[in-house]
Scaffold this active site. Sequence first.
Site, short mmCIF file in Angstrom:
data_model
loop_
_atom_site.label_atom_id
_atom_site.label_comp_id
_atom_site.label_asym_id
_atom_site.label_seq_id
_atom_site.Cartn_x
_atom_site.Cartn_y
_atom_site.Cartn_z
N TRP A 83 -11.90 -2.47 -8.32
CA TRP A 83 -12.44 -2.02 -9.72
C TRP A 83 -13.33 -0.74 -9.45
O TRP A 83 -13.70 -0.17 -10.34
CB TRP A 83 -13.69 -3.08 -9.94
CG TRP A 83 -13.29 -4.40 -10.40
CD1 TRP A 83 -13.11 -5.67 -9.67
CD2 TRP A 83 -12.63 -4.88 -11.62
NE1 TRP A 83 -12.50 -6.69 -10.50
CE2 TRP A 83 -12.34 -6.04 -11.69
CE3 TRP A 83 -12.30 -4.10 -12.74
CZ2 TRP A 83 -11.99 -6.85 -12.67
CZ3 TRP A 83 -11.84 -4.81 -13.87
CH2 TRP A 83 -11.51 -6.29 -14.03
N GLU A 127 -12.34 -4.98 -4.82
CA GLU A 127 -12.88 -3.72 -4.41
C GLU A 127 -11.87 -2.55 -5.41
O GLU A 127 -12.43 -1.49 -5.67
CB GLU A 127 -12.64 -3.32 -3.06
CG GLU A 127 -13.59 -4.04 -2.10
CD GLU A 127 -13.25 -5.56 -1.75
OE1 GLU A 127 -11.85 -5.90 -1.80
OE2 GLU A 127 -14.15 -6.37 -1.80
N LEU A 154 10.90 -20.26 -5.57
CA LEU A 154 9.73 -19.36 -4.82
C LEU A 154 8.47 -19.62 -5.74
O LEU A 154 8.57 -19.52 -6.74
CB LEU A 154 10.47 -17.85 -5.01
CG LEU A 154 9.37 -16.86 -4.28
CD1 LEU A 154 9.33 -17.16 -2.84
CD2 LEU A 154 9.82 -15.57 -4.57
N HIS A 184 2.50 3.48 -9.02
CA HIS A 184 2.40 2.00 -9.30
C HIS A 184 3.54 1.50 -10.03
O HIS A 184 4.18 0.58 -9.68
CB HIS A 184 0.93 1.96 -10.12
CG HIS A 184 -0.10 2.09 -9.02
ND1 HIS A 184 -0.39 1.53 -7.87
CD2 HIS A 184 -1.20 2.95 -9.54
CE1 HIS A 184 -1.37 2.06 -7.49
NE2 HIS A 184 -2.09 2.84 -8.44
N ASP A 243 1.01 -1.16 0.07
CA ASP A 243 -0.07 0.08 0.21
C ASP A 243 0.94 1.06 -0.10
O ASP A 243 2.02 1.33 0.48
CB ASP A 243 -1.20 -0.17 1.18
CG ASP A 243 -2.30 0.89 1.17
OD1 ASP A 243 -2.33 1.45 0.06
OD2 ASP A 243 -2.93 0.84 2.03
N SER A 275 -8.10 -5.83 4.94
CA SER A 275 -8.82 -5.51 3.68
C SER A 275 -8.90 -6.82 2.87
O SER A 275 -8.67 -6.65 1.60
CB SER A 275 -7.75 -4.77 2.82
OG SER A 275 -7.43 -3.36 3.50
N ARG A 304 -0.45 9.40 -10.11
CA ARG A 304 -0.39 8.35 -9.07
C ARG A 304 0.05 7.06 -9.97
O ARG A 304 0.57 6.20 -9.33
CB ARG A 304 -2.06 7.94 -8.89
CG ARG A 304 -2.56 8.76 -7.81
CD ARG A 304 -4.08 8.46 -7.44
NE ARG A 304 -4.28 7.11 -7.06
CZ ARG A 304 -4.15 6.55 -5.98
NH1 ARG A 304 -3.65 7.51 -4.96
NH2 ARG A 304 -4.28 5.41 -5.65
N ARG A 313 -0.10 7.66 -2.69
CA ARG A 313 0.82 8.99 -1.79
C ARG A 313 2.01 8.89 -2.08
O ARG A 313 2.54 10.03 -2.10
CB ARG A 313 0.32 8.44 -0.26
CG ARG A 313 -1.10 8.62 0.14
CD ARG A 313 -1.31 7.98 1.42
NE ARG A 313 -1.67 6.56 1.16
CZ ARG A 313 -1.42 5.85 2.32
NH1 ARG A 313 -1.28 6.10 3.32
NH2 ARG A 313 -1.63 4.30 1.96
C1 FPP Z 1 -1.99 0.25 -3.36
O1 FPP Z 1 -1.38 1.61 -3.22
C2 FPP Z 1 -1.35 -0.48 -4.41
C3 FPP Z 1 -2.37 -1.31 -5.44
C4 FPP Z 1 -3.68 -0.98 -5.20
C5 FPP Z 1 -1.69 -1.84 -6.66
C6 FPP Z 1 -0.31 -2.56 -6.17
C7 FPP Z 1 0.33 -2.92 -7.24
C8 FPP Z 1 1.51 -2.87 -7.54
C9 FPP Z 1 2.70 -2.66 -6.88
C10 FPP Z 1 1.92 -3.32 -9.02
C11 FPP Z 1 1.98 -4.71 -9.34
C12 FPP Z 1 2.22 -5.22 -10.36
C13 FPP Z 1 2.72 -6.31 -10.89
C14 FPP Z 1 3.18 -6.43 -12.03
C15 FPP Z 1 2.41 -7.54 -10.22
P1 FPP Z 1 -2.63 2.75 -3.40
O2 FPP Z 1 -2.75 3.24 -4.84
O3 FPP Z 1 -3.77 2.17 -2.97
O4 FPP Z 1 -1.68 3.84 -2.89
P2 FPP Z 1 -2.42 5.03 -1.69
O5 FPP Z 1 -3.06 4.40 -0.60
O6 FPP Z 1 -1.19 5.85 -1.22
O7 FPP Z 1 -3.56 5.66 -2.72
#
Ligand code: FPP
Length: 237
Positions: free
Chosen positions: A65, A63, A127, A33, A16, A192, A29, A20
Amino acid sequence: MGLNDNIPKHIGIIMDGNGRWATKRGMIRSMGHRAGVERLRGIIKMSSKLGVKALSLYVFSTENWKRPKEEVGVLFNLIVEYFKKEIRELSDNGVVISVLGDMDSLPDLVRETLEEAIKITSQNTGLKLNLSINYGGRAEIANAFKQMANEIENNKLNINDVDEKTISQYLYTKGLPDVDLVIRTGGEQRLSNFLLYQVAYAEFIFTDTYWPDFSDEEYVEAIKEFQRRNRRYGGLK
Ligand code: FPP
């Protein structure tokens, strides 16, 4: 590194804080990612090196989506791009890919990419990298009950054989050990809907660090903290 032999067999990570992380830097944003995927690479390598058997990552929940369509698109594009670029190296390192979640409702390209990655790595022995995509813990349990009920109705499963072990065989994590350690970055202290059944005896570590900043060093520190904890499973030590 100061670790003992008690390496958690199965680690779950709620990654998470990408959004931010980016906003804090004045970026959009999606850059967060992208940085999150970069960090993932390092954590996967480190997990293999430490001898972790299974690493389950919360990539996209049922969620998620609800996020704007553009952001959902960015996440799916990153998944496709990641496997295009990394599948060879992952496979050379013995990683076995699996997906926890409902792949049927994913866009075709995403589903095909994931299916291909699963197929390519299926004979590997390193792994186990489990990506929770379109995953929800309660939906997983409901689905397990549905399957069991169906098999009971068709005399394929005896109701007296339904116990805790049986239920775990109907989950996406079938065959994997229970989760020993859950790490959540980004400052929130909640699960969550992540691997509800599998975390019954897990240790939890919450850190304020945003996922793209979660370093190998902090990962090792989290495992050290796990090793200091006294796991009693309800008994006495
Ligand atoms: C939460 O940050 C993160 C996610 C919802 C996505 C996690 C995905 C990745 C790290 C990419 C994964 C990709 C692959 C290739 C497996 P947030 O957007 O909720 O952050 P915030 O709480 O600061 O808004």
